[in-house]
Every structure is written in C-alpha cells, then in structure tokens.
Design an enzyme around this catalytic site. Sequence first.
Site, PDB file in Angstrom:
ATOM      1  N   TYR A 147       0.840  -1.207   0.000  1.00  0.00           N
ATOM      2  CA  TYR A 147       0.000   0.000   0.000  1.00  0.00           C
ATOM      3  C   TYR A 147       0.877   1.261   0.000  1.00  0.00           C
ATOM      4  O   TYR A 147       0.681   2.171  -0.811  1.00  0.00           O
ATOM      5  CB  TYR A 147      -0.924  -0.030   1.224  1.00  0.00           C
ATOM      6  CG  TYR A 147      -1.964   1.065   1.239  1.00  0.00           C
ATOM      7  CD1 TYR A 147      -3.117   0.952   0.472  1.00  0.00           C
ATOM      8  CD2 TYR A 147      -1.782   2.209   2.008  1.00  0.00           C
ATOM      9  CE1 TYR A 147      -4.073   1.960   0.477  1.00  0.00           C
ATOM     10  CE2 TYR A 147      -2.736   3.217   2.025  1.00  0.00           C
ATOM     11  CZ  TYR A 147      -3.874   3.086   1.262  1.00  0.00           C
ATOM     12  OH  TYR A 147      -4.825   4.090   1.262  1.00  0.00           O
TER      13      TYR A 147
ATOM     14  N   LYS B  96       1.305   4.230  -2.881  1.00  0.00           N
ATOM     15  CA  LYS B  96       0.964   5.639  -2.643  1.00  0.00           C
ATOM     16  C   LYS B  96       2.177   6.546  -2.889  1.00  0.00           C
ATOM     17  O   LYS B  96       2.035   7.645  -3.426  1.00  0.00           O
ATOM     18  CB  LYS B  96       0.413   5.814  -1.224  1.00  0.00           C
ATOM     19  CG  LYS B  96      -0.921   5.099  -1.018  1.00  0.00           C
ATOM     20  CD  LYS B  96      -1.971   5.556  -2.030  1.00  0.00           C
ATOM     21  CE  LYS B  96      -3.289   4.854  -1.879  1.00  0.00           C
ATOM     22  NZ  LYS B  96      -4.324   5.345  -2.788  1.00  0.00           N
TER      23      LYS B  96
ATOM     24  N   THR C 266     -14.188   4.558   6.160  1.00  0.00           N
ATOM     25  CA  THR C 266     -14.853   3.993   4.972  1.00  0.00           C
ATOM     26  C   THR C 266     -14.735   2.473   5.078  1.00  0.00           C
ATOM     27  O   THR C 266     -14.138   1.952   6.020  1.00  0.00           O
ATOM     28  CB  THR C 266     -14.174   4.449   3.666  1.00  0.00           C
ATOM     29  OG1 THR C 266     -12.880   3.852   3.599  1.00  0.00           O
ATOM     30  CG2 THR C 266     -14.047   5.959   3.551  1.00  0.00           C
TER      31      THR C 266
HETATM   32  N1  NAD Z   1     -10.167   5.420   3.937  1.00  0.00           N
HETATM   33  C1  NAD Z   1      -8.936   5.790   4.281  1.00  0.00           C
HETATM   34  O1  NAD Z   1      -8.560   5.765   5.469  1.00  0.00           O
HETATM   35  C2  NAD Z   1      -7.979   6.286   3.251  1.00  0.00           C
HETATM   36  C3  NAD Z   1      -6.801   6.901   3.699  1.00  0.00           C
HETATM   37  C4  NAD Z   1      -5.879   7.330   2.762  1.00  0.00           C
HETATM   38  C5  NAD Z   1      -6.112   7.157   1.414  1.00  0.00           C
HETATM   39  N2  NAD Z   1      -7.264   6.563   1.000  1.00  0.00           N
HETATM   40  C6  NAD Z   1      -7.434   6.366  -0.446  1.00  0.00           C
HETATM   41  O2  NAD Z   1      -8.631   6.934  -0.895  1.00  0.00           O
HETATM   42  C7  NAD Z   1      -9.118   6.195  -2.024  1.00  0.00           C
HETATM   43  C8  NAD Z   1     -10.563   5.806  -1.780  1.00  0.00           C
HETATM   44  O3  NAD Z   1     -10.624   4.939  -0.647  1.00  0.00           O
HETATM   45  P1  NAD Z   1     -11.947   4.722   0.213  1.00  0.00           P
HETATM   46  O4  NAD Z   1     -11.596   4.975   1.611  1.00  0.00           O
HETATM   47  O5  NAD Z   1     -13.084   5.431  -0.424  1.00  0.00           O
HETATM   48  O6  NAD Z   1     -12.088   3.141   0.057  1.00  0.00           O
HETATM   49  P2  NAD Z   1     -13.361   2.252  -0.299  1.00  0.00           P
HETATM   50  O7  NAD Z   1     -12.955   0.858  -0.009  1.00  0.00           O
HETATM   51  O8  NAD Z   1     -14.574   2.785   0.355  1.00  0.00           O
HETATM   52  O9  NAD Z   1     -13.483   2.482  -1.886  1.00  0.00           O
HETATM   53  C9  NAD Z   1     -12.569   1.906  -2.790  1.00  0.00           C
HETATM   54  C10 NAD Z   1     -13.341   1.506  -4.027  1.00  0.00           C
HETATM   55  O10 NAD Z   1     -12.443   0.895  -4.962  1.00  0.00           O
HETATM   56  C11 NAD Z   1     -13.214  -0.086  -5.654  1.00  0.00           C
HETATM   57  N3  NAD Z   1     -12.342  -1.081  -6.288  1.00  0.00           N
HETATM   58  C12 NAD Z   1     -11.545  -1.986  -5.687  1.00  0.00           C
HETATM   59  N4  NAD Z   1     -10.975  -2.773  -6.593  1.00  0.00           N
HETATM   60  C13 NAD Z   1     -11.391  -2.344  -7.806  1.00  0.00           C
HETATM   61  C14 NAD Z   1     -11.149  -2.785  -9.148  1.00  0.00           C
HETATM   62  N5  NAD Z   1     -10.358  -3.817  -9.415  1.00  0.00           N
HETATM   63  N6  NAD Z   1     -11.731  -2.113 -10.166  1.00  0.00           N
HETATM   64  C15 NAD Z   1     -12.568  -1.066  -9.913  1.00  0.00           C
HETATM   65  N7  NAD Z   1     -12.851  -0.636  -8.660  1.00  0.00           N
HETATM   66  C16 NAD Z   1     -12.265  -1.261  -7.630  1.00  0.00           C
HETATM   67  C17 NAD Z   1     -14.053  -0.725  -4.549  1.00  0.00           C
HETATM   68  O11 NAD Z   1     -15.165  -1.443  -5.060  1.00  0.00           O
HETATM   69  C18 NAD Z   1     -14.448   0.489  -3.727  1.00  0.00           C
HETATM   70  O12 NAD Z   1     -15.716   0.995  -4.084  1.00  0.00           O
HETATM   71  C19 NAD Z   1      -8.174   4.999  -2.185  1.00  0.00           C
HETATM   72  O13 NAD Z   1      -7.189   5.314  -3.142  1.00  0.00           O
HETATM   73  C20 NAD Z   1      -7.539   4.895  -0.819  1.00  0.00           C
HETATM   74  O14 NAD Z   1      -6.267   4.267  -0.865  1.00  0.00           O
HETATM   75  C21 NAD Z   1      -8.218   6.122   1.886  1.00  0.00           C
END
Ligand code: NAD
Length: 273
Positions: free
Chosen positions: A178, A182, A213
């Site tokens: 991960y 990033k 989330t």
């Molecule tokens: N939630 C956190 O704490 C957090 C922190 C830092 C960064 N982020 C980043 O923010 C972004 C969104 O994360 P989130 O928290 O909304 O997560 P989430 O799990 O709610 O959403 C991620 C989405 O990606 C989709 N996905 C996964 N594999 C896929 C594939 N092969 N093809 C198409 N879609 C696919 C999933 O179905 C899901 O809807 C990500 O890049 C995550 O790394 C999240």
Amino acid sequence: MALFGVNRCVKCGHKSGSWLTVRTMRATWDFTGTRALVAGAGGIGAAVAGALASAGAAVLVLDIDKAKLDRLQQETSGFVSGLAVDLTSADACRTAVGRTVELLGGIDVFVHAVGVNDRRPVLETPDEVWERITAINLDSAFWLGRAVGAVMVPAGYGRIVYLSSVSGLLAHADHSPYAATKGGVNQLMRVMAREWAPTGVTVNAVAPGYTETELTRAYLARPGVRASLESLVPAGRLGRPADLTGPVLFLSSDESAFVTGQVLYADGGRTLV
Ligand SMILES: NC(=O)c1ccc[n+]([C@@H]2O[C@H](COP(=O)([O-])OP(=O)(O)OC[C@H]3O[C@@H](n4cnc5c(N)ncnc54)[C@H](O)[C@@H]3O)[C@@H](O)[C@H]2O)c1
C-alpha cells in the site's frame, strides 16, 4: 466558485462583536458544464462524485462493484451515472475512458479514488497480495491517467486529482504494498504534472489520513485500534469522506489553475507529528 465570509462567535453563534469572533468561510462551487470522471464509488469516491454532481457537474463513476454504483445513482437521484468495470487491466482502463468520452463528450476532471489494502508484515506478504494492490492502486492510476491525459492534453484543459495517502510519506508497518503504491502515485502525479503543465492540465494529489470507509472499517473495529489512531491525530479524530470533498473540489476547479504537482495532506495534522 463563490466564497462567502461570515463573522461568527464560536461560543454563542452570533454574527459579530465578541472577543471569540472567528472568521469562518463557506465555499460553494459551480461546476456547471464540467464533465467529471471519478474512479471509485467507495466512501471517498462517492462523496466526491456527489459533491461534484451537486455543484452542477455531469459525473460518471467507475467501480467494480455494481451494487455500489446503483446505490450512488439512486442516492443522487440519477445525477451520477456509473459504469461497472474491473480496472486491473490496461485495456479495461482504456475502454472505460473511451466510453466516458462517448457518454459525456469529453473529460474536464478526473479523480482517481479506487484503492485496496491488506495489512501484513513484509515477510508475510505473498506475491498475489502485492500484485493485486499494485494493480488497483498504482497500475490503474497510470493506465487511467494516461488515457485521460490523451483526452485532456489536446483539449488544452484538465484537472486530475489522485487520492494518495499519508502512507505515501510515513512508513507504517504492515503496509508495504500500500505504502509503495501511494509513494508511486505521488511520483507518477508529479511527472504527469511536469509534462502537462504547459498544456493547461494540472495534476495533483490529496492525501487523507485514516478515514472512516469500508477500506478501514474492519481494522478500526479491532480492540483499541480506533483510540490509538485518534491519539496520533492532532485534530483528535479520524477523517470522514466529507473532509476530502473540499480539497478535491478545489484541485478540480479553475481556482487551482496555478497549482500542479502537489500533494495536499487532508489528515487533521497526522503528518505533523
Ligand atoms: N479510507 C482511508 O482511510 C484512506 C486513507 C488514505 C487514502 N485513502 C485512499 O482513498 C481512495 C478511496 O478509498 P476509500 O476509503 O473510499 O475506500 P473504499 O474501499 O470505500 O473504496 C474503494 C473503491 O475501490 C473499488 N475497487 C476496488 N478494486 C477495484 C477494481 N479492481 N476495479 C474497480 N474498482 C475497484 C471498490 O469497489 C471500492 O468501491 C483509495 O485510493 C484509498 O487508498 C483512503
């Protein structure tokens, strides 16, 4: 975008006239006529898609999970449409961008908000976990960004925003694939930003801290985890998807025309300590 400034007392809410008066700003955005592609209908992607749509943009969302897309479409009364697609291949990414151009007539804004994680020590991380995380988090960032750039550069305008993470900077244990993806997204974003700066296309990233989330739900439910993570955030709480919409919409707007190649940390101060 219109910006309204209001003087309010933080204690009583009166509009002015107190030593506690602070200036609070409320931003409203106007994305009328903007064609936006959002990859990811999860917690953050759905919040961003909803915010763009309520600001007037035509929004298409990509996600592998059709149920999430249907729910988002319903919740936004049809103002957001969805395309179910697995983004782990270059062909699928290219085709999805082509279909978006057919449906929207072009792409002005692209937000990359797909991502997965799997917490394990390096020595317990098998090939397939590394491959799955890099394919979704980093490969799709390149494949989609390249295909979107091929539309935006000749058009002479574009806003690309990647969802990075504090893990692109901090060395969190058990996050090797991960964190690598990033850090990779940050550098990919910077190179795209440099190459496309002369063309009117900006490329930036928003880096959240822990946000509530589906991505973090199971981990946060483990005993003691939430309290220990909260104690590391100077703001004293974890993020919510709504905390990301302002930063992403700013970088998606005309107001950020001279901002490119930047990582905007939206983390309650997590990276300060
Ligand atoms: N939630 C956190 O704490 C957090 C922190 C830092 C960064 N982020 C980043 O923010 C972004 C969104 O994360 P989130 O928290 O909304 O997560 P989430 O799990 O709610 O959403 C991620 C989405 O990606 C989709 N996905 C996964 N594999 C896929 C594939 N092969 N093809 C198409 N879609 C696919 C999933 O179905 C899901 O809807 C990500 O890049 C995550 O790394 C999240």
